[in-house]
Enzyme design. Sequence first.
Site, PDB file in Angstrom:
ATOM      1  N   SER A  41       0.965  -1.315  -0.076  1.00 39.84           N
ATOM      2  CA  SER A  41       0.091  -0.005   0.023  1.00 39.84           C
ATOM      3  C   SER A  41       0.762   1.332   0.064  1.00 39.84           C
ATOM      4  CB  SER A  41      -0.911  -0.061   1.216  1.00 39.84           C
ATOM      5  OG  SER A  41      -0.285   0.126   2.497  1.00 39.84           O
ATOM      6  N   LYS A 102       0.834   4.506   6.724  1.00 44.36           N
ATOM      7  CA  LYS A 102       0.398   5.159   5.805  1.00 44.36           C
ATOM      8  C   LYS A 102       1.007   6.740   5.879  1.00 44.36           C
ATOM      9  CE  LYS A 102      -2.960   1.948   4.936  1.00 44.36           C
ATOM     10  NZ  LYS A 102      -2.767   1.284   3.687  1.00 44.36           N
TER      11      LYS A 102
END
Length: 251
Positions: A41, A102
């Site tokens: 990701s 993230k």
Amino acid sequence: MTTKKKAGGWGESLKTVIYAGLIAIGIRTVAFEPFNIPSGSMIPTLLVGDYLFVSKYAYGYSKHSMPFSPDLFQGRIFGSLPARGDVAVFKYPRDNSTDYIKRIIGLPGDRIQVRAGRLYVNQQEVPRESLGLYTVEGDGPRITVRRYREALPASPGAAPRQHEILEATDDGPYDNTTEFLVPANHVFAMGDNRDNSLDSRAMNAVGFVPVENLVGRAEMIFFSVDGSSAWWEVWSWPFAIRWNRLFSAVR
């Protein structure tokens, strides 16, 4: 006499192990903790098989700074907000135990939206520059996507930040969103691999991340392997190491 010496030797060894364990726990709690990257990701910034150090002091300390997140206190001690563009580890808000990593895109009070694949912060389009094509490997089927350099607006007291992102399409499930107003004491996080990231755009999953859930800021990749070598294939280990990524800063 021999028995006493032997007992003393075992006792000293046990104390050494205990002290070493306490020191390691202390370092992991207040200074740095190692993490590994299991998914794609955050490609191209972080690759599957990267191992990195996360600074635990960057945003202060919460219960999630300690192993197993004991419920000893609420909020943060010596707390500070991330800067827009920081790559941060946090506890998944749905279970408060799974580690996610993230990029912090929005701070409390920010308005975040994605329209036709373009990111908007406080109703201003975030500039992005095309860097050509990028081949994604090591996270499912090999695919070629578009690579961009994105420039986030500066956080208060910080310089503007640039980072690279990937876009397979500008019309994916999270490429057109409503406008999100980041609540107080929360941040908005997104993966750099924009079409292959479960992040704050998914309000029924990750959603807004409580500041209390922040574990630390990703600082440096200290090891990286591409997964081409099995653990028992000792002779091929050197060829599986991504030597060019060792001791590189996370940006």
